[in-house]
Design a protein around this motif. Structure first.
Motif, mmCIF file in Angstrom:
data_model
loop_
_atom_site.group_PDB
_atom_site.id
_atom_site.type_symbol
_atom_site.label_atom_id
_atom_site.label_comp_id
_atom_site.label_asym_id
_atom_site.label_seq_id
_atom_site.Cartn_x
_atom_site.Cartn_y
_atom_site.Cartn_z
ATOM 1 N N ARG A 130 -4.534 1.336 7.389
ATOM 2 C CA ARG A 130 -4.326 1.387 5.849
ATOM 3 C C ARG A 130 -3.932 0.184 5.387
ATOM 4 O O ARG A 130 -4.342 -0.253 4.078
ATOM 5 C CB ARG A 130 -3.352 2.350 5.871
ATOM 6 C CG ARG A 130 -3.140 2.961 4.287
ATOM 7 C CD ARG A 130 -1.960 3.736 4.167
ATOM 8 N NE ARG A 130 -2.351 5.152 5.008
ATOM 9 C CZ ARG A 130 -1.377 5.979 5.410
ATOM 10 N NH1 ARG A 130 -0.127 6.095 4.982
ATOM 11 N NH2 ARG A 130 -2.022 7.076 6.124
ATOM 12 N N LYS A 188 -13.163 -1.873 4.092
ATOM 13 C CA LYS A 188 -13.429 -0.604 4.873
ATOM 14 C C LYS A 188 -14.489 -0.459 5.530
ATOM 15 O O LYS A 188 -14.583 0.264 6.827
ATOM 16 C CB LYS A 188 -13.043 0.426 3.466
ATOM 17 C CG LYS A 188 -13.207 1.742 4.017
ATOM 18 C CD LYS A 188 -13.110 2.747 2.704
ATOM 19 C CE LYS A 188 -12.973 4.334 3.113
ATOM 20 N NZ LYS A 188 -12.636 5.172 2.075
ATOM 21 N N ASP A 217 -16.943 -3.073 -0.958
ATOM 22 C CA ASP A 217 -15.668 -2.850 0.013
ATOM 23 C C ASP A 217 -16.019 -3.131 1.322
ATOM 24 O O ASP A 217 -15.830 -2.368 2.333
ATOM 25 C CB ASP A 217 -15.297 -1.066 0.075
ATOM 26 C CG ASP A 217 -14.110 -0.886 0.265
ATOM 27 O OD1 ASP A 217 -13.310 -1.661 0.878
ATOM 28 O OD2 ASP A 217 -13.563 0.286 0.004
ATOM 29 N N PRO A 226 0.899 -1.172 -0.106
ATOM 30 C CA PRO A 226 0.082 -0.009 0.024
ATOM 31 C C PRO A 226 0.925 1.280 -0.040
ATOM 32 O O PRO A 226 1.776 1.287 0.784
ATOM 33 C CB PRO A 226 -0.678 -0.051 1.218
ATOM 34 C CG PRO A 226 -0.866 -1.586 1.663
ATOM 35 C CD PRO A 226 0.554 -2.101 1.068
ATOM 36 N N VAL A 279 -6.906 -2.175 4.955
ATOM 37 C CA VAL A 279 -7.810 -1.728 3.957
ATOM 38 C C VAL A 279 -7.504 -1.953 2.388
ATOM 39 O O VAL A 279 -8.118 -2.265 1.860
ATOM 40 C CB VAL A 279 -8.360 -0.379 4.095
ATOM 41 C CG1 VAL A 279 -9.345 0.149 3.068
ATOM 42 C CG2 VAL A 279 -9.208 -0.471 5.553
ATOM 43 N N THR A 280 -6.133 -1.701 2.368
ATOM 44 C CA THR A 280 -5.495 -1.752 0.946
ATOM 45 C C THR A 280 -4.897 -2.828 0.280
ATOM 46 O O THR A 280 -4.532 -2.974 -0.695
ATOM 47 C CB THR A 280 -4.761 -0.229 0.767
ATOM 48 O OG1 THR A 280 -3.708 -0.372 1.720
ATOM 49 C CG2 THR A 280 -5.755 1.044 1.151
ATOM 50 N N ALA A 281 -4.354 -3.730 1.440
ATOM 51 C CA ALA A 281 -3.544 -4.784 1.118
ATOM 52 C C ALA A 281 -4.145 -6.130 1.026
ATOM 53 O O ALA A 281 -4.845 -6.555 1.775
ATOM 54 C CB ALA A 281 -2.218 -4.908 2.379
ATOM 55 N N THR A 300 -19.232 4.349 1.932
ATOM 56 C CA THR A 300 -18.696 3.405 1.326
ATOM 57 C C THR A 300 -19.568 2.382 0.545
ATOM 58 O O THR A 300 -20.371 1.968 1.181
ATOM 59 C CB THR A 300 -17.799 2.704 2.287
ATOM 60 O OG1 THR A 300 -17.072 3.851 3.049
ATOM 61 C CG2 THR A 300 -16.826 1.723 1.708
#
Length: 286
Positions: free
Chosen positions: A110, A242, A239, A10, A113-115, A235
């Motif tokens: 972070r 998140k 997703d 990320p 959520v993103t990895a 959102t």
């Protein structure tokens, strides 16, 4: 010929930074326990540990009470100054720990959520780190509040030591006089003892300080709750990570808000009518 690539890291997230923040948080936890006595010891005044502090406080308090003066005696002032420094050191360390935990928690969120494509081991480590941060952060807030309270009203913060453990006849007689004065007091002052008035005033400030801090924390929690649920609503349902994280923020903020509101009300009530609460303390009810 085929090739596989590791999942992209990320943006803005470094594993080394996360490990470093975790190590710093652990060091601050240890420092919070170990450092204050070493940094604030008053060797000239004979106060090195808690036992020295208790003995010095009891002797100075008895002498101060018997003096009949409003101004705190030099011996008692030395004890109060030590206790102020002690709480200031702990408050600073707790605030530093809280700052590190907020930064660490933000980076962990972070990553969460993103990895994608993390292995089972990394997912477990990430979850464990997140839970630990979630537990330590409220604890750090509580420690900041308690130690700021002790620093701004150190005399009141010292009072519990007067009733701990074995009490000699001299101190017992003094405490009996304090109880009698509180029972006869109108509540917020105007007693027949200047020393008792000082005790009541500091006891009021002790609780007013907590009211202010608890109100600030409550406002922050309300803001976090509102922001979290608004972002949750915006959102996409696809997703899931998140949305799950935002829901966790919103729910935990509400759960933390309830005891903070109770703490605010309880301290405000005590500050408004301090003598009965202080009397209950000396009689073993607080």
């Amino acid at each position: 010929m085929t090739s596989s690539a590791a999942p992209p890291r990320p943006a803005g997230v470094s594993g080394r930074v996360i490990v470093a923040l975790g190590a710093l948080a652990a060091a601050l936890v240890v420092a919070f326990v170990v450092a204050p006595p070493a940094l604030t010891a008053d060797r000239a005044g004979g106060i090195v540990d808690r036992r020295d502090l208790s003995e010095a406080l009891r002797a100075a308090f008895v002498a101060y009470w018997r003096s009949g003066e409003r101004d705190i005696s030099p011996d008692l002032a030395r004890v109060v100054d030590y206790w102020t420094r002690y709480h200031l050191v702990k408050a600073v360390l707790a605030a530093l720990l809280l700052t590190v935990l907020v930064v660490l928690g933000t980076r962990l969120a972070r990553v969460f959520v993103t990895a994608g494509g993390l292995g089972a081991g990394k997912r477990t480590a990430l979850a464990a780190a997140g839970v630990l941060v979630a537990v330590l952060a409220p604890f750090s807030v509580a420690m900041v509040m308690a130690n700021v309270q002790g620093a701004v009203a150190p005399f009141a913060s010292l009072l519990p030591m007067l009733t701990e453990g074995v009490i000699d006849a001299e101190l017992a007689g003094t405490l009996t006089q304090v109880e009698r004065g509180l029972a006869e007091s109108g509540g917020t002052g105007g007693s027949s003892s200047p020393a008792l008035d000082v005790m009541i005033d500091d006891f009021v400030w002790y609780h007013e300080a907590m009211v202010v801090m608890a109100a600030v924390v409550a406002a922050v929690l309300i803001a976090v709750t509102v922001v979290a649920w608004r972002r949750f609503a915006r959102t996409r349902s696809s997703d899931r990570r998140k949305r799950g994280l935002l829901a966790a923020y919103g729910l935990s903020s509400v759960l933390l808000l309830l005891p903070v509101i109770a703490l605010t009300v309880a301290n405000a009530t005590t500050a408004a009518d301090p003598a009965p609460a202080l009397l209950a303390f000396f009689r073993g009810g607080w």
